[in-house]
Each structure stands twice: as C-alpha cells, then as structure tokens.
Motif scaffolding. Structure first.
Motif, short mmCIF file in Angstrom:
data_model
loop_
_atom_site.label_atom_id
_atom_site.label_comp_id
_atom_site.label_asym_id
_atom_site.label_seq_id
_atom_site.Cartn_x
_atom_site.Cartn_y
_atom_site.Cartn_z
N GLY A 198 37.15 0.28 93.17
CA GLY A 198 37.86 0.91 93.93
C GLY A 198 39.39 0.45 93.98
N ASP B 210 42.65 8.01 84.89
CA ASP B 210 42.18 8.98 86.05
C ASP B 210 43.18 10.19 85.84
OD1 ASP B 210 40.33 7.16 86.66
OD2 ASP B 210 41.77 6.26 88.29
N TYR C 168 39.70 1.37 89.04
CA TYR C 168 38.29 0.72 88.62
C TYR C 168 37.29 1.32 89.48
CZ TYR C 168 40.65 -2.42 85.41
OH TYR C 168 41.24 -3.28 84.39
N GLN C 169 36.43 2.07 89.06
CA GLN C 169 35.33 2.56 89.83
C GLN C 169 34.50 1.55 90.59
OE1 GLN C 169 33.24 5.23 87.14
NE2 GLN C 169 34.83 6.64 86.91
N ASP C 170 34.31 0.48 89.98
CA ASP C 170 33.38 -0.54 90.59
C ASP C 170 33.85 -1.02 91.60
OD1 ASP C 170 34.88 -1.54 88.54
OD2 ASP C 170 33.69 -3.02 88.18
N ASP D 5 31.01 6.72 79.15
CA ASP D 5 32.37 7.27 79.68
C ASP D 5 33.36 7.61 78.73
OD1 ASP D 5 30.97 6.63 82.15
OD2 ASP D 5 32.00 4.45 82.28
#
Length: 596
Positions: free
Chosen positions: A364, A405, A360-362, A336
């Motif tokens: 949310g 983001d 955090y993507q994992d 990433d």
C-alpha cells in the motif's frame, strides 16, 4: 476431486497409453485368477488318485496309476508356472504403459508450471516465497504423479481382480464365498482409518522436514553472521530441538504402521479359518470338494493385497487432490504485465513520463506521485534521492516490471504497455541494485543475456566494467566457478560482473540502479569513463547516492518522497540552493571527515 479434472487434458493426450494399460491389467489378472482353479483341480486329483493308488496295492497296474498321477501333477504344475509367467509379463507391460505415462505427465506438468512461473509478473514473486514456489513445482507435482500412475493403476487392478475373484467364488459356492468375504469390509474400514492416520502424520513429518530444511538452508547462507556473533551453540540447540520434533513425529508414524500389518494378517487369518471351517462342512455335505477349499484359500490371499491397496489408493487420491488444488491456484493466476504487439525495431532511446503514479499493492506504499520528465535519445540522465524516495521503482517502471497506476510512460513516442516486451527488453541493459549471479562460471554469467557470444566480446565487456584484471588474477580466470549467488566474489566484483553482463548486450538504453555503491572512487571513475565511450549516442540512466558519480550527467533528477523536487545539470541544481545542494554539502563534509 473437481481439482483433479485439470488432468483430463493429459489423460486425453496419453489415451493410447491408458487403453493398452487397462488391457494389460485385465489379462494379467485373468492369468492370476486361473491358477487358483488349476490348484483346486490338482488338489482334487491328488486326493482322488491317492485312494485309487491304494486300491491297486500289490497289483502291477499300481505303477501305471503312479505314472499317470505324476504326469498329471507335472502338467498342472507347468500350467500354473506358465500362467504366472504370463501374469508377470503383462504386469511388466502394465507398468511400462501406466507408470511411464505418469512420468510423461509429470514432465509436462513441471514444464507447464515453470513456463507459467516465467510469465507471471514481479509482483507475484514479492507476494510468494521461493520455498512455496518450489514445493508446488516438485513435491505437489510428485503427489499428482502418484495419482495418475500408481493410484490409477492399482485402482483398476483392484477393481478387475475383485470382480474376477468374487464372481469365481460365487460361481463355486455362494455360501462359502459370503463367509470368506465377511472380514473384508472390516479390513477396508481399518485400512481407511489407519491410512488416514498415516497420511496426517506424514503431512506433519513433511511440514517439520520443510521447517528443518529451511532452517538449515538459512543458517548455512548466513554462516558468516553466525560465526561473527559466536552463535554456533545457539543455532545447534535450535537445530536439535527441530530434529527432536521431527524424530517424535516419525516415531509416532512407525507405531501406527507397526499395528497396521499385524491387524491385516489377523483378518486374513480369520478369513482363512472361516474358509476352512465352513468349507469343511460343505465338503462333508458333498456341496464342494476339498480342492475348492484350496482354491478359496488362494483367492483370499490374492484379495489381501488389492484390499490393502484400496486404502493406500484412497490416501493417494486425497493427497493428489490437495496438491492439485495448490498447483491450480498459481496456474489460474494471470500475469499483471502482458506484452503489447508494437515492435519498435531499433530503439532511439527517447523516454517520457507523463504524470505517472505508482503504489505497491502488497504494502500500500505510494512510491511515485505524479512524476513527469523527458529523457532524450543519447542523454546521460542521473536520478538521485534519499533512501525510499522511489528511485528503484522508477527504474522498474521503465523496464515494465510493473505498470503505472496512473499516467503514461512512452518509449520513442509509443505507450510502453503497447510495446512488445521481448523486443524492448532485449535492447535494454539493466543492472539491478541487488546483484544476482548464478552458480556458474564467470564467462557464462557475463554472457547470460545472449545466445551466441565470443571470448573477445566477453573480455571487452569485462574490461569496460573494470573487472578484467580481477578475473585474470583467478587461477581459472573466466572459467572460475562462482558459489551460490556469486559468494566467491567480493561485493564490488559482483557489481562489476553484473555491469559486464549488461554491457555485452550493447543495449540502446542502459539503466544502472545504484550498482556502483560497492566500488571505490577510482574504480567508479574508470567504469564511468569506459561507459562514456561505450554508450555514446545511447541513453543512459544512472541511479546513485554519491553525487561525485553523477556530476557529468546531462540531466539530474532529484526525487524526494516519490516526487520530483528538482531537475537540471549539476551547476543548475547547486544554484537552486535546494535539496541537491544540501546533499552535496553533506557528502563533501563526509569525505573531509574520512580524509582526517
């Protein structure tokens, strides 16, 4: 098999190992097939000469016949021995090329996987557990090695030997050859079926062994908790249950294997009986000689091992394909975080956050929301807030463990994503909230961030981190070996060794992520005074829970629910009568209660 195409680059790299390896396989098998023909001739010689020897019974020439007969047997015996020696020599060469090639490929693969792991971002390690990462780099690579080495070697060996033997058999007598080979298809089917069963049961055993190993590792790591709660008997029962499952699976595998080899011997015996029966009829008809029967029996026995290997090789290929698929899943992942091309040289230490948000993507969870602030070169800035307010996330974004983001982070006026990561991180000292020390001596743990370092520099860093006197109390001092994750040291000592590791780099930017929580107030004050001298003119960011730690900061940023609610000096924030003052008053009350 498509997953195994990844290995083609290694086959091309080591092509000059494969080519002679195949040549050695062919020569060794030719040397293995010819003795059967020699034995056939020798058998015919014996039967014929015995009759001639009997005809000369009572004559002087009988001794001459006997001498010729003995010399011929010695000649054939020596020839067979030489051929088997040649076969053994070329089998050695075959293994020295193909098996060694597989070890080189294993070495290259492990290095490639480890190097790729190093490139992947922090988020990757949040999503995957350590045991799975290790299995792909060890167990899965070993299965692939078994394919590129033994599986390929035995596959080529089986193919060459099968072609040589079948062509030799049919050149002698097609009918006898057909009857000899009748049990082989049944043998192949049984071998494939049994090997599939063995493979499935082996997988179950491997999974159970992994669970057993994970259980033991976790319990040993948490042995203090187990003893504190007197749960030794409870964990012993769980371990016994896991071990019993492992034993049951292992016994099931043994039962399958116990049936396998007698079945193979039965089919080989059946083939031998067919050879003798049909061959005997052919001898009576005059189509073949008795020596041909002996030759065919040798061929049948030579085919047994390759046919058995066929099922084993099939299993190896299946397992390697599954393992290579797992390896490819991670090798195809792209990091990433990609390094930029801008090299800033020596950092000044200016940091700017402009409307930065991060989720955090994992999970949310939106950790930071529209954060904006400036840190000037040489400033001492403190970040404070309640648990889960986003303090550690902010530190990780400055280190570029993650990318924001939205918004932009700049270092010395340059956007952080465009800066070369190695040159940037080499000038940043980072002390994480979760201290990690390696199973090495204290000296190497402190010097970890540098290639070359003197003892004087290590001692100075230890003094500045207020851990020097603790280290000197140990019998081996700086050569004291630390246990796993630094278990030899107390929590405060681990934090201070971690601080020394950051200070020895003499960084331009120093980030402390709540790393003084395990030290007492007196030691904390000593460390901060030392830092004041070490970090003069350099940017320092201190994330803390205790306000006493940050009162002298040039700027204090207060985070609440991922947003900046207040910022300023200690006195300015007290005058605002907001969250900071509330936290300050609560901590004063706690200290008063402790003193009572």
């Amino acid at each position: 098999m498509k997953h195994l195409l990844f290995l083609n680059k290694y086959f091309y790299k080591y092509k000059w190992w494969i080519v002679p390896g195949v040549f050695f396989v062919i020569i060794s098998n030719i040397s293995g097939v010819i003795p059967a023909q020699v034995i056939g001739h020798a058998f015919n010689l014996i039967t014929e000469n015995i009759e001639i020897y009997r005809l000369f019974d009572g004559f002087e020439r009988q001794q001459v016949i006997y001498d010729i007969f003995s010399y011929s047997l010695f000649y054939f015996g020596t020839l067979v021995l030489i051929l088997y020696l040649i076969r053994g020599l070329f089998l050695f060469f075959m293994r020295q090329t193909l098996i060694l090639m597989s070890r080189h490929i294993e070495f290259d693969m492990k290095n490639e996987i480890y190097a790729h792991y190093q490139e992947l971002s922090l988020g990757f390690y949040r999503r995957n557990n350590t045991g799975d990462l290790m299995n792909r780099a060890t167990e899965d690579v070993n299965r692939v090695r078994m394919y590129v080495g033994p599986a390929i070697m035995y596959a080529i060996n089986t193919l060459v030997l099968f072609l040589l033997i079948v062509s030799s058999m049919y050149s002698v007598n097609p009918k006898l050859a057909t009857f000899c080979l009748l049990p082989l298809p049944v043998m192949v089917i049984i071998i494939y079926y049994v090997n599939t069963q063995i493979n499935n049961k082996s997988e179950q055993i491997q999974e159970q062994l992994s669970r057993l190993s994970s259980f033991v590792q976790e319990r040993f790591s948490g042995i203090r908790v187990i003893k504190s709660y007197v749960r030794e008997d409870y964990t012993r029962k769980i371990f016994a249950g896991e071990s019993d499952d492992y034993k049951s699976n292992a016994m099931s595998l043994v039962r399958v294997q116990a049936l396998f080899y007698p079945t193979m011997l039965l089919l080989v015996g059946l083939s031998t009986i067919l050879t003798v029966y049909v061959g005997g009829e052919q001898v009576l008809e005059g189509s073949i000689t008795a020596g041909n029967i002996a030759e065919f029996i040798v061929y049948v026995n030579q085919l047994t091992f390759p046919v058995t290997m066929l099922g084993w090789v099939t299993t190896l290929i299946q397992r390697a394909a599954a393992s290579q698929k797992r390896i490819n899943e991670f090798l195809e992942l792209q990091p990433d975080i990609r390094s930029g091309n801008i090299s800033l040289g020596e950092l000044s230490g200016n940091i700017n956050f402009d409307k930065v948000s991060f989720t955090y993507q994992d999970t949310g969870i939106e950790a930071l929301k529209d954060i904006s602030f400036d840190i000037g070169a040489g400033q001492f800035v403190a970040i404070i807030g309640r648990t889960g307010s986003g303090k550690s996330t902010l530190a990780n974004l400055i280190m570029r463990m993650y990318d924001a983001d939205r918004g932009q982070i700049s270092i010395d006026g340059e956007p952080l994503p465009g800066i070369n990561l190695n040159s940037f991180r080499n000038q940043v000292g980072f002390v994480p909230q979760e201290v990690f020390l390696f199973s090495d001596n204290i000296r190497n743990n402190i010097a970890f961030g540098l290639d070359k370092v003197t003892d004087a520099e290590i001692e100075t860093a230890a003094r500045n981190a207020a851990v020097y006197h603790n280290i000197m109390d140990f019998e081996l001092k700086f050569d004291t070996m630390l246990g796993e994750r630094g278990i030899t040291l107390s929590g405060g000592q681990k934090q201070r060794v971690s601080i020394a590791r950051a200070l020895i780099k003499e960084p331009k930017i120093l980030i402390f992520d709540d790393c003084l929580s395990a030290v007492d107030t007196r030691t904390e004050e000593e460390i901060l005074n030392n830092l004041g001298n070490v970090m003069k003119g350099k940017t320092s960011i201190l994330i803390a829970h205790r306000i006493s730690t940050i009162r002298k900061a040039d700027k204090i940023i207060v985070l609440e629910d991922g947003k900046i609610t207040e910022q300023g000096t200690h006195d300015e924030l007290i005058e605002l009568h907001g969250i900071y003052e509330e936290m300050f008053q609560n901590q004063l009350l706690e200290e008063e209660n402790k003193s009572l």
